[in-house]
Design an enzyme around this catalytic site. Structure first.
Site, short mmCIF file in Angstrom:
data_model
loop_
_atom_site.label_atom_id
_atom_site.label_comp_id
_atom_site.label_asym_id
_atom_site.label_seq_id
_atom_site.Cartn_x
_atom_site.Cartn_y
_atom_site.Cartn_z
CG ASP A 126 29.68 -28.07 -11.04
OD1 ASP A 126 29.73 -26.91 -11.49
OD2 ASP A 126 28.67 -28.80 -11.18
CB VAL B 34 27.93 -24.60 -9.18
CG1 VAL B 34 27.98 -26.00 -8.58
CG2 VAL B 34 26.73 -23.82 -8.65
CB SER B 35 31.81 -26.33 -5.72
OG SER B 35 32.49 -26.47 -4.48
N PRO B 36 31.85 -23.17 -4.26
CG PRO B 36 30.99 -22.47 -2.20
CD PRO B 36 30.60 -23.17 -3.47
CB ALA C 203 35.49 -26.20 -6.85
#
Length: 210
Positions: free
Chosen positions: A9, A11-13, A15
């Site tokens: 996703d 929104v995840s740093p 990731a």
């Protein structure tokens, strides 16, 4: 050839950090990576998990830690102007570039850089328009199909046991978090630890009563 499913996703740093480091982790291993956008909020809700942003001290620590990792690894990470934010516009745009729920590395990278480079507002309308223009040659579907693909991806991930992102599935095993990348590599290389300890480590008796 090994197939790795990368659940992410935008929104995840973590990731973003994992995305940038994955090629090095997989160096020397014949592989194919399948990038699957999922809605992190739905996965957290399914497990009753507020996520880091739902706990004030943990939110502060997560942002410091992620920014430090971006610095220390050389990947680079700038917190966006507002976080967390609702990632649906980005997830759906990504899946407009898909027919089957997976996206290519170009699409994933373009959207992750949009969020995690420069410290801008990830949902700024003008920036979203520019991102869509940059992905124009990748667009294959329509917004309604993208919604359906996101729902299907998220449901399938939850059914596979995915509870957060980034997560990686390979050889029937799930790995969670940026810090699981060395473990993922070891598994793909056939480290003998997995045959002896993978199941045993997770089968410890629950010590708290219901």
């Amino acid at each position: 050839m090994k197939e790795i499913t990368f659940y992410l996703d935008f929104v995840s740093p973590y990731a973003w950090l994992a995305f940038e480091q994955l090629p090095q982790v997989l160096e020397g291993i014949s592989h194919r990576v399948v990038y699957r956008p999922v809605l992190l909020g739905a996965l957290l809700k399914a497990h009753g998990n507020p996520g880091p942003a739902g706990i004030v001290p943990k939110r502060a620590w997560t942002y410091r830690h992620a920014t430090w990792l971006g610095h220390s690894t050389g990947v680079g990470l700038d917190m966006p102007a507002r976080h967390p934010f609702h990632p649906l516009p980005l997830l759906r745009l990504a899946l407009e570039c898909s027919q089957d729920g997976s996206i290519n590395r170009f699409t994933a990278g373009a959207i992750l850089r949009h969020v995690w480079q420069g410290g801008h507002d990830a949902l700024d309308p003008a920036r979203l328009d520019a991102l869509r223009a940059a992905l124009a040659e990748q667009l294959r579907g329509d917004p309604e199909q993208a919604k359906q693909l996101l729902r299907a991806n998220t449901d399938a991930a939850a059914a596979r046991g995915v509870f957060g992102v980034p997560a990686f599935e390979a050889d029937g095993r799930l790995f969670w978090g940026h810090d699981s990348l060395p473990m993922l590599r070891a598994s793909l290389l056939g480290d003998a630890w997995f045959a002896q300890h993978w199941e045993a480590a997770a089968s410890v008796e629950q010590g708290l009563g219901g």
